[in-house]
Design an enzyme around this catalytic site. Structure first.
Site, short mmCIF file in Angstrom:
data_model
loop_
_atom_site.label_atom_id
_atom_site.label_comp_id
_atom_site.label_asym_id
_atom_site.label_seq_id
_atom_site.Cartn_x
_atom_site.Cartn_y
_atom_site.Cartn_z
N ARG A 18 33.22 -42.63 -65.01
CA ARG A 18 32.77 -41.29 -64.63
C ARG A 18 33.67 -40.23 -65.26
O ARG A 18 34.88 -40.41 -65.37
CB ARG A 18 32.79 -41.13 -63.11
N ARG A 22 43.56 -32.57 -58.39
CA ARG A 22 43.06 -32.61 -57.02
C ARG A 22 44.19 -32.85 -56.02
O ARG A 22 44.21 -32.28 -54.93
CB ARG A 22 42.04 -33.74 -56.86
N ARG A 25 42.15 -25.68 -42.36
CA ARG A 25 42.66 -25.67 -43.73
C ARG A 25 43.76 -24.62 -43.93
O ARG A 25 44.40 -24.59 -44.97
CB ARG A 25 41.54 -25.37 -44.73
N ARG A 54 38.45 -47.52 -62.76
CA ARG A 54 37.15 -47.70 -62.11
C ARG A 54 36.03 -47.58 -63.15
O ARG A 54 36.03 -46.70 -63.98
CB ARG A 54 36.99 -46.63 -61.03
N LYS A 98 39.77 -41.26 -46.41
CA LYS A 98 39.75 -40.49 -45.16
C LYS A 98 38.39 -40.59 -44.46
O LYS A 98 38.32 -40.82 -43.25
CB LYS A 98 40.06 -39.02 -45.47
#
Ligand code: ZN
Length: 215
Positions: free
Chosen positions: A159, A170, A88, A127, A13
Site C-alpha cells: 500500500r 503519524r 485530544r 506488509r 487500539k
C-alpha cells in the site's frame, strides 16, 4: 469503570477496545461514530453537527459533551464506558472530567498502548496484500509463497502509505498530540502504560492487570 484509551495508529487500539467492551460490559464511546449516528438519524444534535461539519468547522466541545451525556445515560453505559479518540486536548480532558463529575463518575484509568517506533515500522513496511483476494502477508512473520505472489496466484502489492516515512510522521503527530494529555493525567495517577508488542491475548492480559481486573 471509565477508561480512556490511547494508542498510536497501528498499535491495535481498535481491536483492544473491542475486547475491553466485552470484558468490562461497557460500550466503546467514539466521537466519530456517535456523531455519524446522530447525523444519520437526523436528530437536533445531528443537524447542529451537520452545520459545523458542512462548513469544515470543528464541532464545539460543548456539543460533543451533550452527546456524551446522552450516551452515558443509556442503560449499557451505566457501569462505565471506554473513551476512544477523546479527549485530544487538555480543555477536552478538563471538560470530560467536569461532565463525568455531574453524575458522580470519573476517569479511572488512562490506558496508553505503547509500541516502539522500530516495531511499528517493521509491522508496516513488510506488509503486502493480494490484489485479487485481499489476503495480507508479512514478508517476515507471515510470508507469502513468493515475495510478489499470493497463494491464490494474485499479485502482491504494498500500500502506498505503508512506508517508513508515513509511519514516522503519524507517530510524531500522535506523540505530539498525546504528550500534553499524559502530562495532564500522570500527576492524577491515572496513566497505565501498556507494552503493545505481543499477541492480542498478551496485550489484553496486560491491560486487565493494569486496570486491576486480574491479579
Ligand atoms: Zn490472493
Amino acid at each position: 469503570m471509565e477508561l480512556v484509551l490511547f494508542g498510536p495508529p497501528g498499535a491495535g487500539k481498535g481491536t483492544q477496545a473491542k475486547r475491553l467492551t466485552s470484558m468490562l460490559r461497557a460500550p466503546q464511546i467514539s466521537t466519530g461514530d456517535l456523531m455519524r449516528a446522530e447525523r444519520q438519524l437526523g436528530t437536533e444534535l445531528g443537524k447542529k453537527f451537520d452545520s459545523f461539519m458542512s462548513q469544515g468547522q470543528l464541532v464545539p466541545d460543548d456539543l460533543v459533551l451533550t452527546l456524551f451525556r446522552e450516551r452515558l445515560a443509556q442503560p449499557d453505559a451505566k457501569s462505565g464506558a471506554i473513551f476512544d479518540g477523546y479527549p485530544r486536548t487538555i480543555p477536552q480532558a478538563e471538560a470530560l472530567d467536569r461532565m463525568l463529575a455531574e453524575t458522580g463518575r470519573k476517569v479511572d484509568h488512562v490506558v496508553s498502548i505503547e509500541v516502539a517506533l522500530d516495531e511499528m515500522i517493521e509491522r508496516v513496511v513488510f506488509r503486502r496484500s493480494c490484489e485479487s483476494c485481499g489476503q495480507i502477508y508479512h514478508l517476515k512473520y507471515n510470508p507469502p509463497p513468493s515475495p510478489d505472489l499470493c497463494s491464490c496466484g494474485g499479485k502482491l502489492v504494498q500500500r502506498a502509505d505503508d512506508t517508513e516515512e508515513v509511519v514516522r510522521k503519524r507517530n510524531d503527530e500522535y506523540l505530539a498530540k498525546t504528550a500534553p494529555l499524559l502530562d495532564y493525567y500522570t500527576p492524577r495517577g491515572l496513566v497505565r502504560p501498556i507494552n503493545g508488542v505481543g499477541s492480542l491475548d498478551e496485550v489484553t492480559s496486560r491491560i486487565e492487570k493494569a486496570i486491576g481486573l486480574k491479579g
